[in-house]
Write a protein that holds these residues in place. Sequence first.
Motif: not given
Length: 232
Positions: A136, A138-139, A141-142
């Motif tokens: 994703t 994302s950093k 986070d996910k």
Amino acid sequence: MKYYLKENQLTDENNYAARILTEKSHDLDAIIQLMLEKRNVLSRTDINAVLTAFFQIIEECIRRGENINLPIFNLAYSITGVFDEDTDVFDPEKHQINVNLTNGTQVRDAIEQVQLTKVDSVETDPVISSFIDIATQSKNDKLTKNSLFEIHGKRLKIAGEDAGIGFFFVAEDGTETKVTQIADNGQKKIVGLIPDLAIGKYRIRIKTQSTFGAYTTKGIKETTSKFSLTIS
């Protein structure tokens, strides 16, 4: 002698313990060299022969169970382990002979003359700066299970022989899931495969014995991310 303060993890109270910052160590060759620099009447061969004989005599005294009292240390013995009856005898499988060393007079005098200098804390534990979920992008986070991840930081490399080392995802109940597939294991970056984790929130934890270079520590250095990651 330099020292720094580190947060005390052994108590529930908010206090600190002192740690010595060792800048130099001396082996036997180094001690002989210092002796030569101070008094060069004897040769290295002469000093080495005298010290070898000294160590051999100390070893023989220990084998005979004799106490030793020297200016640098005092040596005595104790036996640990339980004897069930007064007729029991020493059993190496249940009992152990311990050598007890205490400071001699010269060591006690030298310690009293040590000058201490407090310095800033020395960071040796891993530092986790960021986590990237490759699927994703994302950093911090996910999480995407069975996808690649990438973390950045300092002193991250996982190395050592202790069975407890590794990279872990830590669930909210404290359960650790170890990452078994790591493609890049570096000091500043680790790349690996996210395990088949259940839905929930996780922190990441690193346990390592790595130091800079090829050496490892005896103890485990551990750090846990301040941020949490979510699988939904």
